[in-house]
Design an enzyme around this catalytic site. Structure first.
Site, PDB file in Angstrom:
ATOM      1  CE  LYS A  71      -1.583   2.476   3.178  1.00 18.80           C
ATOM      2  NZ  LYS A  71      -2.116   3.023   4.437  1.00 18.80           N
ATOM      3  CG  ASP A 104      -7.109   3.705   2.781  1.00 13.44           C
ATOM      4  OD1 ASP A 104      -8.066   3.403   2.023  1.00 13.44           O
ATOM      5  OD2 ASP A 104      -6.997   4.834   3.298  1.00 13.44           O
TER       6      ASP A 104
END
Length: 211
Positions: free
Chosen positions: A121, A139
């Site tokens: 991420k 997220d």
């Protein structure tokens, strides 16, 4: 409504109503952005932005941070979540940049993921924000909103969500779409009680259609 129609409607609405969408983290170069993104894990951007000004002043470059200590870095970040671990990661990150990348933040997923404190991420965030490359960081907000609206179906984890979003969102919108979904999840499609009465996406939203 087909999935393609849903994606088209959602993208069109965001493009018209949120033409400018960017990270809410404050930074002035890729190194400082990387610091901020590492600090933002399980922590609010607001808190990170309170912590980073003196931190950035103390550590203007990876070379300066690389010769610091975890205790010294901890002093600046002690109010964020998991400060001990993040201080260790920041020191390791700076040393890695100096030792392996000439003090520069690399711009590929493969290289970014070799850096302490950088998972998929975080690497994706760096790609889209620092280097303007098409990617889709996922997220908790992106994961939740994508599933709620119906952009994804039965995604079990962020990587599955990432693959599905990349499949259907045109590359030119990818980096902006990440911020669209985050900001929408942060301020409108909130976790416990989404503000459907304020939402312009209701014509395309699977969750709303079942209410």
């Amino acid at each position: 409504m087909t999935k393609k129609e849903r994606y088209a409607g959602v993208i069109s609405w965001f493009d018209k109503n949120m033409p400018v969408a960017d990270t809410e983290l404050h930074y002035d170069n890729p190194f400082h952005l990387l610091i901020a993104v590492i600090l933002s894990a399980q922590c609010t951007d607001k808190r990170v932005n309170m912590v980073t000004p003196p931190l950035f002043e103390a550590y203007p470059t990876p070379e300066v941070m690389a010769v610091s200590t975890t205790d010294a870095i901890y002093h600046y970040i002690k109010s964020v979540s998991y400060p001990n671990n993040k201080a260790k990661n920041l020191l390791g990150m700076a040393k890695k940049l100096v030792d392996d990348f000439g003090g520069k933040v690399p711009d590929t997923m493969e290289e970014l993921e070799t850096i302490p404190g950088v998972g998929r991420k975080t690497a994706n965030v760096m790609l889209i924000v620092a280097f303007n490359k098409p990617a889709m960081p996922v997220d908790t907000h992106v994961f939740r909103v994508s599933n709620r609206i119906g952009l994804t179906e039965n995604s079990k984890n962020p990587e599955q969500t990432e693959k599905e979003l990349i499949k259907y969102i045109p590359a030119k919108y990818l980096s902006k779409a990440h911020h669209w979904l985050i900001l929408h999840g942060r301020y409108v499609c909130i976790a416990r009680k989404p503000k459907c009465e304020e939402c312009g996406l209701t014509p395309y939203c699977k969750f709303f259609s079942k209410k």
